[in-house]
Scaffold this motif. Structure first.
Motif, short mmCIF file in Angstrom:
data_model
loop_
_atom_site.label_atom_id
_atom_site.label_comp_id
_atom_site.label_asym_id
_atom_site.label_seq_id
_atom_site.Cartn_x
_atom_site.Cartn_y
_atom_site.Cartn_z
N GLU B 54 0.53 -1.47 0.04
CA GLU B 54 0.20 -0.05 -0.80
C GLU B 54 1.33 0.78 0.11
N SER B 55 1.95 1.46 0.47
CA SER B 55 3.01 2.24 0.22
C SER B 55 3.21 2.36 -0.75
N LEU B 56 3.46 2.09 -2.04
CA LEU B 56 3.32 1.91 -3.32
C LEU B 56 2.35 1.91 -4.14
N VAL B 57 0.90 2.02 -4.20
CA VAL B 57 0.21 1.92 -4.46
C VAL B 57 -1.07 2.27 -3.76
N PRO B 58 -2.16 3.35 -4.92
CA PRO B 58 -3.37 3.93 -4.40
C PRO B 58 -4.59 2.82 -4.23
N ALA B 59 -4.53 1.67 -4.31
CA ALA B 59 -5.52 0.49 -3.99
C ALA B 59 -6.03 0.09 -2.19
N LEU B 74 1.22 1.24 -9.80
CA LEU B 74 2.13 1.71 -8.95
C LEU B 74 2.79 2.80 -8.97
N LEU B 75 3.15 4.50 -8.24
CA LEU B 75 3.08 5.63 -8.63
C LEU B 75 4.72 6.44 -8.48
N ASN B 76 4.69 7.27 -8.90
CA ASN B 76 6.18 7.70 -8.59
C ASN B 76 5.69 9.50 -7.42
N ASP B 77 6.58 9.80 -7.31
CA ASP B 77 6.54 10.63 -5.83
C ASP B 77 5.14 11.67 -6.41
N ALA B 78 5.05 12.09 -8.13
CA ALA B 78 4.26 12.73 -8.43
C ALA B 78 2.65 12.37 -8.82
N GLY B 79 2.85 11.26 -8.66
CA GLY B 79 1.64 10.78 -8.78
C GLY B 79 1.31 10.15 -9.92
N GLY B 80 2.54 10.22 -10.97
CA GLY B 80 2.93 9.62 -11.78
C GLY B 80 2.50 8.27 -12.35
N ILE B 81 2.04 7.34 -12.72
CA ILE B 81 1.90 5.90 -12.97
C ILE B 81 2.97 5.81 -13.46
N ARG B 249 -8.27 7.69 -0.67
CA ARG B 249 -8.49 9.12 -0.66
C ARG B 249 -8.43 9.60 0.43
N GLU B 250 -8.90 9.26 1.68
CA GLU B 250 -8.65 10.36 2.52
C GLU B 250 -7.65 9.62 3.43
N GLU B 251 -7.14 8.95 3.93
CA GLU B 251 -5.60 8.67 4.40
C GLU B 251 -4.38 8.68 3.83
N GLY B 252 -4.43 8.94 2.62
CA GLY B 252 -3.17 9.11 1.70
C GLY B 252 -2.10 7.53 1.56
N GLY B 253 -0.27 8.07 1.85
CA GLY B 253 -0.12 7.07 2.62
C GLY B 253 0.25 6.75 1.46
N PHE B 254 0.80 6.84 -0.05
CA PHE B 254 1.24 6.31 -1.69
C PHE B 254 2.14 7.67 -1.81
N PRO B 255 2.55 6.80 -2.84
CA PRO B 255 3.44 8.38 -3.48
C PRO B 255 2.45 8.66 -4.22
N GLY B 256 2.56 9.87 -4.14
CA GLY B 256 1.81 11.38 -4.26
C GLY B 256 0.82 12.27 -3.96
N ALA B 257 0.84 11.36 -2.78
CA ALA B 257 -0.91 11.15 -2.52
C ALA B 257 -1.58 12.50 -2.09
N ALA B 258 -0.25 13.29 -2.03
CA ALA B 258 -0.95 14.74 -1.63
C ALA B 258 -1.63 15.31 -2.78
#
Lengths: 125, 355
Positions: B54-59, B74-81, B249-258
């Protein structure tokens, strides 16, 4: 049926006096696969040998169609726009693309005869 | 044959792209997708691999039940795929106690290195190099497969099971990439050819190449990584918000969450849309999309001919103001502005198994 010549761009050119009928060869049609779109030049367009004359698209990709000789487009095969699959069914017959009036008949000498074209395709094979 | 992610792949088998496409929609198509990357992800020292991933994907993987599969990125720090992938929760009966991952061929080396290093100490990734992957897709896939293993008839969509078929140990999920009902079968590589030939001996089963795989997924409105998705597109822009769990969506905790949370709140500047050209001319990947004044508003990312639709179809990104279905746009094809309409995807109804 007049004399037929072939271009390195895989077109057939049927000669009838100072007019030629142009289409793509069976070999080209097989290489392209299922044809879904044909764009033809406009009647009256002046084409230069080697210049763009249209587009043929298969499910895989788009390919340019080049004018094999120079001249004016005098007739186009409208039916290809609504039934492009005709090119797969009868590339060297019903599915002719356009007719041109030659501006320089000497250009025909640069084209291949059937035997030379078959050898050319075999090399590409 | 064409080169694809380092593999020699057939664009089509002798049927040709068009007939292979229509065959899959009418009967059963087999796809050799063994080039895709398969791996196990197991927890280290009692850690939950789902929580780690979960620290690497938003599912929402904590909420992923045993034997169930989910689509994510799998996301990067900008939320890109970085890649999109399938994630299943498994136990020893399915293979390993942990997660079963399937990623894209072109990205697999980078994906697995990334997961392995990012989750060091929490989870251990094991690449599965000795198993092939065969997709069995189409409206008759269930009747074909259930003659060999009756329980496959009622296996839920996005669920997994492990069964012997034709004497071969198969890890099977009810999923696919065509919009049709079907299965993806992971099986020992040395048994794959005989397995495929045995299925092909049955009525109505044909091999399907890359060309039809692409036109089937495009009609089904499914993204192709490297074309419709890349490092510069976020799941929100790509219309994949449905794949992000509510809790995530609420908690975030994945790359680019903000960035993704901000896009969820404020909207995005561009969106992926379906496009129907009005004429017969296909608009291929890279075609510029313009508004009625000729101003650029986006780009086609996948486009071609939809055999089931019977005409040209495309997907692409457009400025949000033009993203509503029914919007009129223009496609710059060979110097002409061809009229087109933004439409909802899929282009053909999805026919997944719904029990």
């Amino acid at each position: 049926m007049g004399d037929v010549k072939y271009s390195e761009e895989h077109e057939w050119i049927e000669i009838d006096g100072d007019t030629v009928t142009v289409g793509i060869t069976k070999f080209a049609q097989e290489q392209l696969g299922d044809i879904v779109f044909v764009e033809l030049p406009e009647v009256g367009a002046e084409l230069e040998s080697g210049g763009e004359a249209g587009v043929v698209e298969s499910v895989k990709a788009a390919s340019e169609v080049y004018a094999p000789v120079s001249g004016e487009v005098v007739e186009i095969n409208d039916s290809l726009e609504s039934t492009p699959e005709l090119v797969n069914d009868d590339a060297e017959g019903e599915a002719w693309f356009f007719k041109m009036r030659l501006s320089d008949p000497a250009e025909l000498d640069d084209l291949m005869n059937e035997k030379a074209y078959r050898a050319f395709c075999a090399e590409q094979g | 044959m064409v080169g694809f992610a380092g593999y020699a792949m057939p664009v089509s088998y002798p049927l040709g792209v068009l007939k292979e496409h229509l065959h899959t929609r009418a009967s059963v198509g087999l796809f050799d997708v063994s080039h895709m990357g398969q791996a196990w992800l197991e927890g280290v020292d009692g850690a939950d691999p789902a929580a780690a991933l979960e620290s690497l994907v938003p599912a929402d993987l904590a909420g992923l039940g045993l034997n169930r599969q989910r689509y994510s990125q799998l996301l990067n720090d900008a939320g890109g795929i970085r890649d999109d992938l399938m994630i299943a929760r498994t136990d020893g009966a399915l293979g390993r106690d942990g997660l079963f991952l399937v990623v894209n061929a072109a990205c697999k080396d980078a994906d697995f290195a990334h997961i392995d290093s990012a989750l060091t100490g929490r989870a251990r990734l094991t690449r599965i190099e000795d198993r092939a992957l065969i997709a069995v897709q189409g409206p008759k896939a269930a009747s074909l497969m259930s003659t060999h293993a009756p329980e496959l008839a009622t296996l839920p969509f996005m669920a997994l099971t492990r069964v012997d078929i034709l004497g071969v140990d198969c890890l099977i999920s009810r999923s696919g990439y065509t919009g049709e009902d079907g299965y993806e079968v992971s099986l020992p590589a040395d048994a794959a050819e005989d397995f495929a030939r045995a299925l092909l001996d049955q009525d109505g089963v044909a091999m399907i190449g890359l060309g039809a795989r692409d036109s089937l997924r495009l009609e089904a409105g499914l993204c192709l990584y490297g074309h419709d998705l890349d490092e510069t597109t976020t799941p929100i822009e790509a219309g994949l918000t449905w794949s992000i769990g509510k809790r995530r969506r609420e908690e975030g905790g994945f790359p680019g969450a903000a960035i993704i949370q901000r896009q969820l709140g404020e909207g995005v500047a561009r969106k992926r849309v379906g496009i129907r050209p009005e004429g017969r001319a296909p608009a291929r990947e890279g075609t510029e999309i313009t508004d009625g004044d000729g101003a650029p508003i986006g780009t086609v990312t996948s486009g071609g001919f939809g055999p089931t639709v019977g005409g040209p179809i495309a997907m692409g990104y457009v400025a949000a103001a033009h993203a509503a279905p029914g919007s009129s746009v223009f496609l710059s094809v060979r110097g002409k502005a061809l009229p087109a309409e933004v439409v909802k995807t899929p282009f053909v109804p999805q026919r997944y198994y719904r029990g």
